[in-house]
Design a protein around this motif. Structure first.
Motif, PDB file in Angstrom:
ATOM      1  N   HIS A  71       0.836  -1.200   0.000  1.00 10.66           N
ATOM      2  CA  HIS A  71       0.000   0.000   0.000  1.00 10.66           C
ATOM      3  C   HIS A  71       0.872   1.252   0.000  1.00 10.66           C
ATOM      4  CE1 HIS A  71      -2.620   3.202   1.376  1.00 10.66           C
ATOM      5  NE2 HIS A  71      -3.681   2.426   1.241  1.00 10.66           N
ATOM      6  N   GLU A 100      -4.707   3.201  -5.800  1.00 10.63           N
ATOM      7  CA  GLU A 100      -5.924   4.016  -5.791  1.00 10.63           C
ATOM      8  C   GLU A 100      -7.095   3.310  -6.461  1.00 10.63           C
ATOM      9  OE1 GLU A 100      -7.523   8.462  -7.087  1.00 10.63           O
ATOM     10  OE2 GLU A 100      -5.411   7.919  -7.337  1.00 10.63           O
ATOM     11  N   ASN A 101      -6.866   2.717  -7.626  1.00 14.58           N
ATOM     12  CA  ASN A 101      -7.955   2.015  -8.317  1.00 14.58           C
ATOM     13  C   ASN A 101      -8.444   0.820  -7.520  1.00 14.58           C
ATOM     14  OD1 ASN A 101      -7.976   3.766 -10.470  1.00 14.58           O
ATOM     15  ND2 ASN A 101      -6.558   2.542 -11.700  1.00 14.58           N
ATOM     16  N   THR A 151      -8.372   0.434  -4.209  1.00 19.75           N
ATOM     17  CA  THR A 151      -9.117   0.829  -3.018  1.00 19.75           C
ATOM     18  C   THR A 151     -10.503   1.347  -3.375  1.00 19.75           C
ATOM     19  OG1 THR A 151      -8.075   3.025  -3.088  1.00 19.75           O
ATOM     20  CG2 THR A 151      -7.042   1.375  -1.682  1.00 19.75           C
ATOM     21  N   ILE A 152     -10.684   1.829  -4.598  1.00 19.84           N
ATOM     22  CA  ILE A 152     -11.995   2.316  -5.031  1.00 19.84           C
ATOM     23  C   ILE A 152     -12.918   1.159  -5.400  1.00 19.84           C
ATOM     24  CG2 ILE A 152     -13.201   3.577  -6.875  1.00 19.84           C
ATOM     25  CD1 ILE A 152     -10.811   5.489  -6.935  1.00 19.84           C
ATOM     26  N   TYR A 205      -3.005   9.124   3.202  1.00 23.93           N
ATOM     27  CA  TYR A 205      -3.910   8.328   2.407  1.00 23.93           C
ATOM     28  C   TYR A 205      -5.023   7.844   3.309  1.00 23.93           C
ATOM     29  CZ  TYR A 205      -1.157   4.926   4.878  1.00 23.93           C
ATOM     30  OH  TYR A 205      -0.522   4.242   5.876  1.00 23.93           O
ATOM     31  N   THR A 233      -7.852   4.390   3.839  1.00 27.54           N
ATOM     32  CA  THR A 233      -8.322   3.093   3.402  1.00 27.54           C
ATOM     33  C   THR A 233      -9.737   2.899   3.907  1.00 27.54           C
ATOM     34  OG1 THR A 233      -7.419   2.050   5.387  1.00 27.54           O
ATOM     35  CG2 THR A 233      -6.021   2.092   3.434  1.00 27.54           C
TER      36      THR A 233
END
Length: 302
Positions: A231, A242-243, A245-246, A300, A302
């Motif tokens: 991460h 990023e992708n 976690t989305i 960041y 999560t």
């Protein structure tokens, strides 16, 4: 918490300390096949102990090692005799003998030589050059194979021997593409690829093209999966995270990943465990505490 069984092969980034968390996150009825496209050391699957499994890797030496245990060519008894004999030679001749075995392995590819090198090389690394030759230097420990250490390795091999008597486990040399495409809805995939944008000369190179292809194929599978990746650390964030976690469920956990021999080089990072399903348990992630470790401007969520 389960008592984690350590495998006989070591690798950089081995997930031994993450196994209890990974096992807790698995949501599967074990009716299908456990699939690992990047088996590495095998530590996760060997502790999950599925009835049926396909352990895959592009590194033929890892696959050959475990198949040699499966077919009886390599046994815990043979390993003890070999390591005792080779360990004495290493103790007498040091680096010269290590490099003799390394040359022999690169010529013949014998599983026991692979084990010897893996356990006496620098920091237990697995690394090959562009010609497919093992090129990790000596670990500077001529007396590496003390009796207690040999017994530990022998017991690790014996664990795999015993498991193979009861479970239907296959070890196959193949790329991740075939492993993922062949998966079925009732299977479970544990995916532990080389860390993108970090040291990745595990057997062959890992780059952005392969990382993107892996993500694309995972998005199309009907089976449940857990993907292990990094991460962030105190310096930077994984540019691909990023992708993930989305689009998926993500649990982060502190993990030490290093190839340096000195303690000061052993830095923590956050491991991301990415799932295409909601885990049954609720993790209270102490994000603020984790952020204190990595507060270098790379904040960041999560």
């Amino acid at each position: 918490m389960i008592k984690v069984k350590v495998p006989p092969i070591k690798s950089q980034g081995i997930k031994t300390k993450l196994v209890p968390t990974i096992v807790d996150l698995i949501k599967w009825d074990f009716s299908g096949i456990w699939i690992e496209p990047f088996v590495g050391s095998g530590v996760v699957g060997f502790n999950v102990r599925p009835q049926r499994a396909i352990f895959c890797d592009t590194n033929p030496h890892i696959i050959n090692f475990y198949n040699s245990i499966k077919n009886g060519e390599l046994t815990s008894i043979k390993a003890r005799k070999f390591l005792e004999s080779e360990g004495k030679k290493l103790s007498l001749h040091g680096a010269d003998y290590y490099y003799e075995v390394r040359e022999r392995f690169n010529a013949l590819g014998k599983p026991l030589d692979f084990l010897f090198l893996n356990r006496s090389c620098f920091n237990g690394m697995i690394r090959f050059n562009g010609n497919g030759e093992f090129n990790v230097p000596f670990g500077h420990k001529p007396n590496r194979f003390a009796p207690a250490y040999i017994t530990k390795i022998v017991n690790q091999i014996a664990y795999v021997e015993d498991a193979l008597k009861f479970f239907d486990w296959e070890f196959v040399t193949q790329g991740f593409e075939k492993s993922l495409i062949s998966s079925q809805p009732n299977d479970f995939i544990y995916c532990d690829p080389p860390y993108i944008a970090r040291h990745s000369d595990y057997f062959n190179s890992w780059d952005e093209i392969k990382e993107n292809k892996l993500h694309k194929l995972l998005s199309k599978v009907d089976a449940k999966f857990i993907l292990s990746t990094w991460h962030s650390n105190e310096y930077r964030v994984n540019p691909f995270i990023e992708n993930l976690t989305i689009n998926y469920f993500v649990v982060t956990i502190e993990h030490f990943y290093h190839i340096g021999a000195k303690e000061k080089n052993r830095k923590p990072m956050l491991e991301a465990l990415v799932m295409n399903y909601a885990p049954e348990i609720s993790y209270e992630l102490e994000i603020e505490e984790q952020l204190k470790l990595f507060d270098k401007g790379n904040r960041y969520q999560t």
